[in-house]
Structures are given as C-alpha cells and as structure tokens.
Scaffold this active site. Structure first.
Site, PDB file in Angstrom:
ATOM      1  N   LYS A 189      -4.013  -1.072  14.010  1.00 43.92           N
ATOM      2  CA  LYS A 189      -3.398   0.131  14.544  1.00 43.92           C
ATOM      3  C   LYS A 189      -3.675   0.221  16.042  1.00 43.92           C
ATOM      4  O   LYS A 189      -4.814   0.084  16.473  1.00 43.92           O
ATOM      5  CB  LYS A 189      -4.002   1.373  13.883  1.00 43.92           C
ATOM      6  CG  LYS A 189      -3.667   1.503  12.449  1.00 43.92           C
ATOM      7  CD  LYS A 189      -4.175   2.806  11.899  1.00 43.92           C
ATOM      8  CE  LYS A 189      -5.691   2.891  11.923  1.00 43.92           C
ATOM      9  NZ  LYS A 189      -6.200   3.965  11.047  1.00 43.92           N
ATOM     10  N   SER A 238     -13.194   1.855  10.127  1.00 44.99           N
ATOM     11  CA  SER A 238     -12.416   1.876   8.885  1.00 44.99           C
ATOM     12  C   SER A 238     -13.038   1.013   7.797  1.00 44.99           C
ATOM     13  O   SER A 238     -13.522  -0.091   8.062  1.00 44.99           O
ATOM     14  CB  SER A 238     -11.005   1.376   9.167  1.00 44.99           C
ATOM     15  OG  SER A 238     -10.286   1.265   7.963  1.00 44.99           O
ATOM     16  N   GLU A 290       0.831  -1.219   0.000  1.00 46.90           N
ATOM     17  CA  GLU A 290       0.000   0.000   0.000  1.00 46.90           C
ATOM     18  C   GLU A 290       0.862   1.265   0.000  1.00 46.90           C
ATOM     19  O   GLU A 290       2.079   1.204   0.229  1.00 46.90           O
ATOM     20  CB  GLU A 290      -0.920  -0.007   1.220  1.00 46.90           C
ATOM     21  CG  GLU A 290      -0.171  -0.046   2.553  1.00 46.90           C
ATOM     22  CD  GLU A 290      -0.823   0.774   3.648  1.00 46.90           C
ATOM     23  OE1 GLU A 290      -1.132   1.960   3.399  1.00 46.90           O
ATOM     24  OE2 GLU A 290      -1.001   0.242   4.752  1.00 46.90           O
TER      25      GLU A 290
HETATM   26  N1  PSU Z   1      -1.642   2.000  10.405  1.00 47.49           N
HETATM   27  C1  PSU Z   1      -0.509   2.705  10.578  1.00 47.49           C
HETATM   28  N2  PSU Z   1      -0.170   3.632   9.677  1.00 47.49           N
HETATM   29  C2  PSU Z   1      -0.971   3.904   8.608  1.00 47.49           C
HETATM   30  C3  PSU Z   1      -2.167   3.177   8.430  1.00 47.49           C
HETATM   31  C4  PSU Z   1      -2.458   2.239   9.352  1.00 47.49           C
HETATM   32  O1  PSU Z   1       0.189   2.514  11.561  1.00 47.49           O
HETATM   33  O2  PSU Z   1      -0.613   4.770   7.810  1.00 47.49           O
HETATM   34  C5  PSU Z   1      -3.072   3.467   7.269  1.00 47.49           C
HETATM   35  C6  PSU Z   1      -3.347   2.201   6.446  1.00 47.49           C
HETATM   36  O3  PSU Z   1      -3.242   2.540   5.082  1.00 47.49           O
HETATM   37  C7  PSU Z   1      -4.783   1.858   6.806  1.00 47.49           C
HETATM   38  C8  PSU Z   1      -5.370   3.231   7.030  1.00 47.49           C
HETATM   39  O4  PSU Z   1      -5.451   1.157   5.805  1.00 47.49           O
HETATM   40  O5  PSU Z   1      -4.345   3.911   7.743  1.00 47.49           O
HETATM   41  C9  PSU Z   1      -6.676   3.191   7.769  1.00 47.49           C
HETATM   42  O6  PSU Z   1      -7.208   4.463   7.818  1.00 47.49           O
HETATM   43  P1  PSU Z   1      -8.737   4.692   8.278  1.00 47.49           P
HETATM   44  O7  PSU Z   1      -8.765   4.345   9.742  1.00 47.49           O
HETATM   45  O8  PSU Z   1      -8.972   6.153   8.020  1.00 47.49           O
HETATM   46  O9  PSU Z   1      -9.576   3.794   7.438  1.00 47.49           O
HETATM   47 MN    MN Z   2     -12.041   6.315   9.573  1.00 43.27          MN
END
Ligand code: PSU
Ligand code: MN
Length: 302
Positions: A158, A139, A25
């Site tokens: 995360k 997410s 990604e």
């Molecule tokens: N975890 C990290 N760093 C990141 C991400 C996750 O430690 O940059 C990114 C990944 O690309 C994940 C996204 O898919 O954050 C999820 O974001 P959201 O919670 O806005 O869906």
């Molecule tokens: Mn979100």
C-alpha cells in the site's frame, strides 16, 4: 478445524484434482473500495481468474465459519452486515462470535493455506506504517507472509506505507520478492519506488520456477511475494497522487482514527481528493494481479 472451515464444492473438487486455484481476499471488497464498487470488482476478479482457466476461491467469514469460495450472495451479506476487518489477531474472535468478517491478506493467507491453496491475488500488502516509531503499526500481513507458503501476487505494498521499511522487513523475515517484468518494487498506484526486488522474472514460467524452488528449499517455507506493477496506462500522475496523499495524511492527523481503521480512512480520503482516480487505478491493478495469479497457478513448475 473442519467445522470452522467450509470449502465450496467447486474449490474442493479443483484442489482434489490438483487443478489451479487462486485465493482472493474480501477486505478490499468491504473496506478497500467504496460500496458497491467492491462487489462489482469481486465479481470481475472471479471472471478473470476463470477466463485464465483457474478456479477463484474468494474467502470470507460468516456465521462462525471461514468460507473458502463464496459467491455474490455471500458477498452481498458481508457488505450489508458491516463485516469486521479480520487479520490474524482477531480471526478466532470473529469466528467464535459468529460475526461477519472480511479477510485481509494475513487472514486470507492463513485460511487459504489451511485449505491447501498455493496462489493468492490481492491489491497491495500491508506493511510498516509511516510514523511507526510513534504508533507501532505494523501489519499482520508481514507475519502471515513469514508464516504461510503461498505465492502472493500484488502491486507492491500500500502506497500509504513506509515502503523502504516494508521492503527491509520482508528481507528480515526471509520472504523473496520477485518483480514481474520489473527491477523495482512497485508502489501500488505507481510503477516505481526506487527500491529493488530480489529477482526480476520476465515470464510466468520463470516465476513458477522460483516459487517452486523456494517452496522446496525448506520444510516450513515462508510465502513469496510476486510484485506486479500497475499497467502503465492506469498509473496515477505523480503530482495528483503526491498532493492527494499529503492531504489524506493531514486529515488523518486531525482525526482520532487508529489501528486497523487507518487504511480504510486514508483510502476513502484518497478517493475523494483524486475524484475517483485512486479507485480506478486500484481496480486496474487488481484485475492485472488476478490475471497473473491465475496464470501462475496454471503454470507447470518444472
Ligand atoms: N491495500 C489497499 N486496499 C486495501 C488493503 C490493502 O489498497 O483494502 C487491505 C488488505 O486487505 C490488506 C489490509 O491486507 O488492507 C492491511 O491492513 P492493515 O494495515 O490494517 O494490516
Ligand atoms: Mn495495522
């Protein structure tokens, strides 16, 4: 869709010959790590995947096309162009507008699946945010895991998230969670969370077998989560981490930031409050995941 999707010759050849390919990604490149570390890490992850005998397919959006297998030059452009963070909901919008976009786990899964890739390596998946009952912030990574049949190698979710709720949600949508040499769902910067996995696998062959079984069970299978804990020597100390996290959430409470900007905001605070230790831990687990993903992509499934 062919006009919207542009697959590099190297990735296309590998897929046509059924050679191992690992999707990577780009949100972590543009939003997850401080510049220019994101770019350095992207190059290192590609090297690791190659060293293990697989072809890396780094995914990004540029000039109205989803690019599967981008090189350093495109990543530079992406970083310079203030790329949007792309999930499932804004994927079409970013493509149609011709803007630059970096893909989250969700968007990477959608595009990798469209290209025919089966294994994907990331850092940590998104999930259910703390305080979800107020914010409703869940997410799209969970939606994508429920929808696309890829094995996603990660170091858990995360750590900023509500981990128990995130693990519950994975169970609800029927995504198997496999622990690689662990009984516990890893907590990104830390190896343990107190939460269980569906199955512990001690070898890559065993992982490959369970993944293949899951994909065979259903005509329309979900993804599989391969949870690979951060190497012990790179784990963050619990006190440092807990303290920095508490301070990051305090900062968040006093800031109007919302939605998809919340994660980058908190990661930036963690970087500052831990004097860069969160970033080096993040790099270590990303490298560890790329290695395992390449091995998994290369493993025979029978
Ligand atoms: N975890 C990290 N760093 C990141 C991400 C996750 O430690 O940059 C990114 C990944 O690309 C994940 C996204 O898919 O954050 C999820 O974001 P959201 O919670 O806005 O869906
Ligand atoms: Mn979100």
């Amino acid at each position: 869709m062919t006009d919207l999707l542009s697959i590099s010759a190297e990735v296309e050849d590998a897929l046509a010959a059924s050679r191992p390919v690992v999707a990577l990604e780009t949100t972590l490149v543009t939003h997850g790590l401080p510049h220019p570390q994101g770019l350095e890490v992207a190059a290192v992850l590609e090297q690791i995947v190659r060293r293990e005998g697989a072809v890396p397919a780094t995914i990004a959006i540029l000039d109205g096309r989803a690019r599967i297998g981008v090189g350093a030059e495109t990543l530079q452009q992406l970083a310079g162009a203030g790329a949007r963070k792309v999930n499932l909901g804004n994927l079409a919008a970013v493509l149609a507008s011709g803007r630059a976009g970096s893909t989250t786990v969700a968007a990477t899964m959608a595009l990798a699946h469209r290209a025919g890739i089966r294994v994907f390596s990331t850092g940590g998946i998104g999930g259910i945010h703390r305080g979800v009952s107020d914010s409703g912030d869940i997410s799209a990574d969970l939606t994508a895991l429920a929808r696309y049949p890829l094995a996603v190698v990660c170091a858990g979710a995360k750590a900023l998230l509500d981990l128990p709720k995130t693990v519950e949600a994975l169970e609800t949508v029927g995504v198997p969670v496999l622990g690689y040499r662990t009984d516990e769902f890893p907590a990104f910067y830390r190896r343990e969370s107190g939460l269980r996995v569906d199955l512990r696998c001690d070898s890559v062959e065993q992982l490959a077998k369970v993944v293949a079984t899951h994909f065979e069970l259903d005509r329309n299978p979900t993804g599989v989560l391969v949870a690979n804990p951060i190497p012990r020597k790179s784990e963050m100390h619990k006190e440092v981490y807990d303290d920095a996290l508490a301070r990051a959430f305090e900062a968040l409470a006093g800031d109007p930031v919302q939605g998809r900007d919340v994660t980058p905001f908190l990661l930036d605070k963690l970087d500052r409050f831990t004097a860069g230790r969160s970033v080096s831990a993040n790099r270590a687990l990303l490298e560890n995941n790329a290695r395992l993903a390449a091995q998994l992509a290369s493993a025979p499934s029978e």
